[in-house]
Design an enzyme around this catalytic site. Structure first.
Site, PDB file in Angstrom:
ATOM      1  N   ARG A 213       2.828  -3.553  -0.314  1.00  0.00           N
ATOM      2  CA  ARG A 213       3.903  -4.454   0.103  1.00  0.00           C
ATOM      3  C   ARG A 213       5.188  -3.999  -0.559  1.00  0.00           C
ATOM      4  O   ARG A 213       5.642  -4.582  -1.540  1.00  0.00           O
ATOM      5  CB  ARG A 213       3.523  -5.895  -0.257  1.00  0.00           C
ATOM      6  CG  ARG A 213       2.388  -6.408   0.639  1.00  0.00           C
ATOM      7  CD  ARG A 213       1.792  -7.678   0.105  1.00  0.00           C
ATOM      8  NE  ARG A 213       1.122  -7.428  -1.179  1.00  0.00           N
ATOM      9  CZ  ARG A 213       0.620  -8.365  -1.956  1.00  0.00           C
ATOM     10  NH1 ARG A 213       0.699  -9.628  -1.598  1.00  0.00           N
ATOM     11  NH2 ARG A 213       0.036  -8.041  -3.091  1.00  0.00           N
TER      12      ARG A 213
ATOM     13  N   ASP B  40       8.956  -3.127  -1.650  1.00  0.00           N
ATOM     14  CA  ASP B  40      10.144  -3.967  -1.815  1.00  0.00           C
ATOM     15  C   ASP B  40      11.304  -3.467  -0.969  1.00  0.00           C
ATOM     16  O   ASP B  40      11.280  -2.345  -0.459  1.00  0.00           O
ATOM     17  CB  ASP B  40      10.593  -3.939  -3.285  1.00  0.00           C
ATOM     18  CG  ASP B  40       9.719  -4.814  -4.162  1.00  0.00           C
ATOM     19  OD1 ASP B  40       9.381  -5.925  -3.741  1.00  0.00           O
ATOM     20  OD2 ASP B  40       9.376  -4.367  -5.275  1.00  0.00           O
TER      21      ASP B  40
ATOM     22  N   TYR C   2       2.615   7.046  -5.213  1.00  0.00           N
ATOM     23  CA  TYR C   2       4.064   6.880  -5.086  1.00  0.00           C
ATOM     24  C   TYR C   2       4.767   8.106  -5.671  1.00  0.00           C
ATOM     25  O   TYR C   2       4.275   8.727  -6.621  1.00  0.00           O
ATOM     26  CB  TYR C   2       4.544   5.645  -5.873  1.00  0.00           C
ATOM     27  CG  TYR C   2       4.233   4.323  -5.219  1.00  0.00           C
ATOM     28  CD1 TYR C   2       5.139   3.747  -4.340  1.00  0.00           C
ATOM     29  CD2 TYR C   2       3.054   3.640  -5.498  1.00  0.00           C
ATOM     30  CE1 TYR C   2       4.870   2.510  -3.748  1.00  0.00           C
ATOM     31  CE2 TYR C   2       2.773   2.412  -4.907  1.00  0.00           C
ATOM     32  CZ  TYR C   2       3.699   1.855  -4.024  1.00  0.00           C
ATOM     33  OH  TYR C   2       3.432   0.647  -3.439  1.00  0.00           O
TER      34      TYR C   2
ATOM     35  N   ARG D 180       8.524   1.389 -10.817  1.00  0.00           N
ATOM     36  CA  ARG D 180       9.956   1.429 -11.147  1.00  0.00           C
ATOM     37  C   ARG D 180      10.197   1.087 -12.620  1.00  0.00           C
ATOM     38  O   ARG D 180      11.120   1.638 -13.256  1.00  0.00           O
ATOM     39  CB  ARG D 180      10.727   0.478 -10.240  1.00  0.00           C
ATOM     40  CG  ARG D 180      10.756   0.978  -8.786  1.00  0.00           C
ATOM     41  CD  ARG D 180      11.150  -0.100  -7.800  1.00  0.00           C
ATOM     42  NE  ARG D 180      12.459  -0.646  -8.096  1.00  0.00           N
ATOM     43  CZ  ARG D 180      12.970  -1.710  -7.487  1.00  0.00           C
ATOM     44  NH1 ARG D 180      12.278  -2.340  -6.550  1.00  0.00           N
ATOM     45  NH2 ARG D 180      14.161  -2.148  -7.813  1.00  0.00           N
TER      46      ARG D 180
END
Lengths: 255, 255
Positions: free
Chosen positions: B51, B53, B112, B199
């Site tokens: 999900r 951002d 990622y 992040r």
């Protein structure tokens, strides 16, 4: 009037090409307006090694710019970058050059990269940066056929009608096509190119990649010296000016 | 009600993230609206493995979508792509899956990539795709410190306040940082991540790359189990969900 060489990166989608034009934003205008805002020059004047067309990108364009007063290269780079916002142009480096050094006339080589995305799905992350060709191309056949074009030839078949060059004879130093995943990447290097030459060569090589043409057909198209004999002009968005060499070379400062 | 897995690419700048939200365009809404326009489903319902951002990109997101009638995967892909325009989303592939297969709950791994551009000039070609850090980072020190975080840990120090996960303990399978020219590329792999975990880890590693922190400081931050102990949240624009693994894996069709 100190002259500086500038190394530029830009996204061609934001501009009607390099060269100043009435009523449309160009990279040259954005650069000269930034210099004017900096009060570095009363009537800023610049020239670039490659007069890229609308939509064509640059990762290694080289221009020169005259200033009214000397400025340390890293400060010139940073100050121009502040004043170039929000245009998608960045000055990567600056270097002082002789007053008679010319970004275009002292250039000894130009390198372009053309990227084709050959998969069924359109680009989402690379929209505006690649030519989307939905069916898989034969990159090895494209590379083989590209070698027909390498060397010194009359490139009239690959020259835009609007081309202002006096002589259609150019020496193509390198034309490579290679597959990288879902991409076919074409690299072209020469001292100089005719207008639209890279895009017209790419459009012709895609015919080969699609199996419609062979290397022999490319030779026939070259020998015809007639634009109508070669393939279509590939779209601007896949093209990027990646580098320019000069003699003498600017001494790009670090930091 | 045949269920299909979809492999998606999207530019996060066009969306307020994956998940449906009132009054803002999300990837889920764009996908479900495209399915509705195709008359493939009266009340299209989808779910995604990650999900993402607002502003986070995807090159290999996986979702599932229920259709009212069966459709050949390549036709589903092409038809959705037509109806997704002009949103910056592309369906790369589709595959039929069992009715109880779930893009999120059958996921066994997420990968990622985070890209930092560490040069003085801001990005022109990569605007919105990278985190611009004007001063050069020590990528080797970042990679060394990243290894402190690899393994099974309580990642509370790297967890957003809004995180809905029941358990802050996760097993980080891989966290690599490497220099590629003017970029530092960070690759993170795990079965699953906490909200903002990648992040927040990147923001912490940048402290190391700037020479302000050592690997030992990263260990202290991890052990604190307190968000305030770690570095800032790196901006969304540098992050891309590059791939998801599933058990069972969808059989993506060619062509």
């Amino acid at each position: 009037m100190p002259r500086h060489a500038l190394l530029l990166e830009y996204d061609g989608r934001g501009f009607a090409g390099w060269q100043r034009q009435d009523g449309q934003m160009t990279v040259q205008q954005a650069l000269e307006e930034a210099a004017a805002r900096l009060a570095l020059s009363q009537a800023p004047s610049s020239a670039a090694a490659g007069r890229t067309d609308a939509g064509v990108h640059a990762g290694g364009q080289v221009a020169h710019l005259d200033l009214d007063r000397p400025l340390e290269p890293a400060r010139l780079r940073d100050a121009l970058n502040v004043h170039l916002r929000p245009h998608p142009v960045a000055i990567l480096a600056a270097a002082p050059v002789a007053a008679d050094w010319h970004a275009r006339f002292n250039a000894t080589g130009r390198a372009y990269r053309y990227v084709i995305l050959d998969r069924p799905a359109p680009p989402a992350l690379e929209a505006g940066r690649v030519w989307h060709v939905p069916r898989r191309l034969d990159a090895a056949a494209m590379h083989h056929a590209a070698q027909v074009l390498v060397g010194r030839h009359d490139f009239s078949s690959f020259r835009a009608a609007a081309c202002q060059a006096k002589d259609p004879v150019k020496t193509l130093a390198r034309l490579d096509a290679a597959r990288h995943g879902d991409h076919v990447v074409i690299v072209a290097e020469a001292r100089s190119f005719l207008h639209h030459q890279v895009r017209n060569m790419v459009g012709t090589l895609v015919r080969v990649g699609q199996g419609r043409w062979t290397a022999a057909d490319v030779r026939v198209a070259l020998d015809a010296r007639d634009r109508a004999a070669a393939g279509r002009t590939a779209p601007a968005e896949g093209l990027c000016l990646t580098g320019v060499t000069h003699n003498p070379a600017p001494l790009w400062a670090d930091g």
